[in-house]
Write a protein that holds these residues in place. Structure first.
Motif, PDB file in Angstrom:
ATOM      1  N   LYS A 261      -1.807 -16.543   2.277  1.00 23.41           N
ATOM      2  CA  LYS A 261      -1.013 -15.799   1.306  1.00 23.41           C
ATOM      3  C   LYS A 261      -1.882 -15.195   0.210  1.00 23.41           C
ATOM      4  CE  LYS A 261       3.301 -18.335   2.049  1.00 23.41           C
ATOM      5  NZ  LYS A 261       4.343 -19.209   1.465  1.00 23.41           N
ATOM      6  N   HIS A 264      -3.038 -12.020   1.532  1.00 19.94           N
ATOM      7  CA  HIS A 264      -1.970 -11.026   1.521  1.00 19.94           C
ATOM      8  C   HIS A 264      -1.857 -10.378   0.136  1.00 19.94           C
ATOM      9  CE1 HIS A 264       0.218 -13.391   4.971  1.00 19.94           C
ATOM     10  NE2 HIS A 264      -0.982 -12.955   5.307  1.00 19.94           N
ATOM     11  N   LYS A 265      -1.908 -11.206  -0.899  1.00 19.62           N
ATOM     12  CA  LYS A 265      -1.836 -10.682  -2.270  1.00 19.62           C
ATOM     13  C   LYS A 265      -3.035  -9.788  -2.571  1.00 19.62           C
ATOM     14  CE  LYS A 265      -1.372 -12.262  -7.074  1.00 19.62           C
ATOM     15  NZ  LYS A 265      -1.287 -13.454  -7.965  1.00 19.62           N
ATOM     16  N   ASN A 268      -2.621  -6.466  -0.887  1.00 18.00           N
ATOM     17  CA  ASN A 268      -1.624  -5.673  -1.616  1.00 18.00           C
ATOM     18  C   ASN A 268      -2.224  -4.954  -2.811  1.00 18.00           C
ATOM     19  OD1 ASN A 268       1.125  -5.332  -0.851  1.00 18.00           O
ATOM     20  ND2 ASN A 268       1.343  -7.557  -0.845  1.00 18.00           N
ATOM     21  N   SER A 269      -3.325  -5.494  -3.329  1.00 19.24           N
ATOM     22  CA  SER A 269      -3.959  -4.878  -4.498  1.00 19.24           C
ATOM     23  C   SER A 269      -4.893  -3.731  -4.128  1.00 19.24           C
ATOM     24  CB  SER A 269      -4.749  -5.939  -5.280  1.00 19.24           C
ATOM     25  OG  SER A 269      -5.944  -6.299  -4.598  1.00 19.24           O
ATOM     26  N   ASP A 271      -6.171  -0.126  -3.034  1.00 20.51           N
ATOM     27  CA  ASP A 271      -5.634   1.238  -3.066  1.00 20.51           C
ATOM     28  C   ASP A 271      -5.944   1.995  -1.782  1.00 20.51           C
ATOM     29  OD1 ASP A 271      -8.331   1.675  -3.408  1.00 20.51           O
ATOM     30  OD2 ASP A 271      -8.148   2.734  -5.320  1.00 20.51           O
ATOM     31  N   PRO A 291       0.999  -6.745   4.763  1.00 16.67           N
ATOM     32  CA  PRO A 291       0.846  -6.625   3.301  1.00 16.67           C
ATOM     33  C   PRO A 291      -0.099  -5.484   2.913  1.00 16.67           C
ATOM     34  CG  PRO A 291      -0.533  -8.408   4.096  1.00 16.67           C
ATOM     35  CD  PRO A 291       0.191  -7.862   5.306  1.00 16.67           C
ATOM     36  N   ILE A 292       0.143  -4.286   3.426  1.00 15.09           N
ATOM     37  CA  ILE A 292      -0.705  -3.136   3.112  1.00 15.09           C
ATOM     38  C   ILE A 292       0.167  -2.098   2.416  1.00 15.09           C
ATOM     39  CG2 ILE A 292      -2.096  -1.259   4.061  1.00 15.09           C
ATOM     40  CD1 ILE A 292      -2.883  -3.122   6.338  1.00 15.09           C
ATOM     41  N   THR A 293      -0.165  -1.788   1.172  1.00 19.78           N
ATOM     42  CA  THR A 293       0.617  -0.820   0.401  1.00 19.78           C
ATOM     43  C   THR A 293      -0.213   0.380  -0.050  1.00 19.78           C
ATOM     44  OG1 THR A 293       0.186  -2.111  -1.610  1.00 19.78           O
ATOM     45  CG2 THR A 293       2.236  -2.574  -0.426  1.00 19.78           C
TER      46      THR A 293
END
Length: 533
Positions: A261, A264-265, A268-269, A271, A291-293
């Motif tokens: 996890k 994952h975080k 997410n951070s 870019d 978890p890819i943004t």
């Protein structure tokens, strides 16, 4: 033993061996049966080394280990009916983990097949059954089909996502007079367009928090990935199949941390995330969504992967190494990126979490790493120490951690290790297997004995299905049936003609492994976790 290979005119079965040799096949894993014996005529005359496993499941896992260690397709000969169904589990494993495998089976004569006459080895539809675990399953109807479909198989291995191919030949055709079989010219792997390279460089250069995920399809791209990561000050994460592509001692490599996890975080951070040679399977992340943004650049040989469920800002259909080399050459060094101390802190957090989750294996893994040369290949089963080693065992070389993570087959480790050792005999190879998984393919130890392979087989004997027991406890299910009465593994090893050892301490383990790597024949090394210092 007298060689009867030329006692009669060559049949089509013998011609298949000659054609395979033209494609560079020098090892086949196969078991002769009443319907496929013509495939074994003239094998040695073709320069092919025929390895005789004890079960078709062993044959398939040997081919899998051979392919992962060598980069060449693993080839198997099996008979119709039970021969094919036995090898379908390894085919499913290879399909899930993108391993090239060519399975050639016999099938009933064309005038009898699928007629319901009750002939031995009869199945309703062999081709359809094998199609569930292969990217291509075909039946040969004519001589010309042999050249076409074997050529197609090697074309798929070369330019597509590698997966098993099944080719079945009716027995009446196998026994027919050999015709001229021709090797086909193989296509070149796709390269990126100049425009896609330019776009990738622009996206990566603008990134402030870049991250790279490297999968098994990037196994030959370690130097390019390290150079790009250095220029961008990027973090690198590998999948289980990609373990070792970037050495774990590289400060920018977090290793195989995708299930965590905290990872994952961290993702997410980002870019920008560059993913190379990975389907990003949910089993790698152990979560229900990726978890890819950030902006998403993806390089893959498989167009189905590029059109996956997660929208991609820049999909590049290409050979991974060709695309990365073009990007690396045009990429300038960045002053932005992720600081090393942030990666160090995350690495320590994740390692502590894994140690808490697998308290009984950490010291063992440390000692195992000390005992093995840096270039060792480890073939690991679905077993407790392998689960923690997935994340904790440091690797410096790609294609050296062989683990059946996708399909999750028990019994993988020993035959896959045999296949790997046959593929690269100059490298040290070990098998790491649980007491239960060993008994799935126990008989393949005989192959290692026959071949005089210096192969340590480490058996983690806790007399239970440990991971299943944990799940049963969590689900409040009685664990009565998760424990088993094992044979005496020491006596069993000696009965096969193998060496045997049971270290009393972890320090003794290092000495035993060292001797086993130099000894003629395999050594079964039994570890009883509750009885070792």
């Amino acid at each position: 033993m007298k060689n009867f290979s030329n006692a009669k005119p060559l049949t089509l079965g013998a011609g298949i061996n000659q054609l395979l040799a033209q494609y560079g096949v020098n090892v086949v894993f196969g078991i002769p049966g009443v319907h496929n014996i013509e495939l074994f005529r003239g094998v040695e005359d073709s320069g092919i080394d025929l390895v005789l496993p004890r079960h078709e499941q062993g044959a398939g896992f040997m081919a899998d280990g051979y392919a992962r260690a060598s980069g060449k397709p693993g080839v198997c000969f099996v008979t119709s009916g039970p021969g094919l169904t036995n090898i379908m589990t390894p085919m499913g494993q290879a399909y899930s983990d993108s391993v090239p495998m060519l399975v050639i089976s016999s099938v009933l004569p064309r005038h009898d097949n699928q007629k319901g006459k009750g002939i031995i080895h009869e199945m309703r539809d062999q081709e359809a059954a094998a199609s569930t675990v292969s990217c291509l399953s075909v039946t040969v109807d004519t001589d010309a089909d042999i050249s076409q479909f074997i050529g197609r198989a090697f074309s798929l291995f070369r330019v597509c996502r590698p997966r098993p191919v099944h080719l079945q030949v009716p027995t009446d055709l196998l026994n027919s007079k050999a015709c001229t079989l021709k090797k086909l010219n193989l296509p070149e792997r796709p390269h990126p367009s100049p425009e896609s390279t330019k776009k990738a460089v622009a996206i990566l250069s603008a990134s402030k928090r870049p991250m790279i995920i490297a999968g098994g399809g990037a196994s030959q791209c370690g130097s390019e990935i390290q150079s790009i990561a250095g220029k961008l000050n990027a973090a690198v994460i590998t999948t289980y199949a990609g373990k070792g592509i970037v050495p774990d001692d590289n400060p920018r490599c977090l290793g195989t941390v995708l299930p965590r996890k905290a990872a994952h975080k961290f993702l997410n951070s980002a870019d920008t995330v560059l993913v190379v040679g990975s389907e990003l399977a949910l089993k790698d992340f152990q979560c229900t969504s990726l978890p890819i943004t950030g902006r998403f650049v993806r390089i893959d040989i498989d167009p189905n992967v590029l059109a996956g469920s997660v929208p991609v800002d820049l999909p590049i259909l290409s050979d991974a190494r060709a695309a990365l080399a073009d990007i690396e050459a045009k990429l300038d060094a960045s002053s932005a990126g992720i600081e090393i101390n942030e990666l160090d802190q995350l690495r320590q957090t994740i390692r502590a979490e894994v140690r808490r989750e697998f308290p009984g294996t950490y010291s063992f893994i440390q000692e195992l790493r000390k005992a093995l040369p840096d270039d060792a290949i480890i073939s690991a089963d679905m077993t407790e120490p392998a689960y923690s080693a997935n994340e904790l065992f440091p690797m410096k070389h790609p294609s050296s951690w062989l683990h059946p993570v996708g399909f999750g087959s028990l019994g993988y480790a020993v035959p896959a290790a045999i296949g790997a050792k046959i593929a690269v005999p100059e490298r040290p190879v070990i098998a790491l297997v649980g007491d239960y998984g060993l008994q799935f393919t126990l008989s393949e130890i005989s192959v290692a004995v026959e071949r005089k392979l210096a192969l340590p087989i480490i058996v983690w004997n806790n007399e239970k299905l440990w991971a299943i027991e944990q799940n049963m406890v969590n689900q409040k299910i009685a664990t009565t049936h998760s424990c088993c009465k094992n044979p005496d593994f020491q006596e069993m090893a000696r009965a096969f003609g193998a060496h045997a050892a049971m270290p009393k301490s972890l320090m003794e383990l290092e000495e035993i492994i060292g001797k086993s790597l130099k000894r003629e024949g395999p050594t079964v090394i039994e570890i009883r976790p509750n009885h070792i210092d």
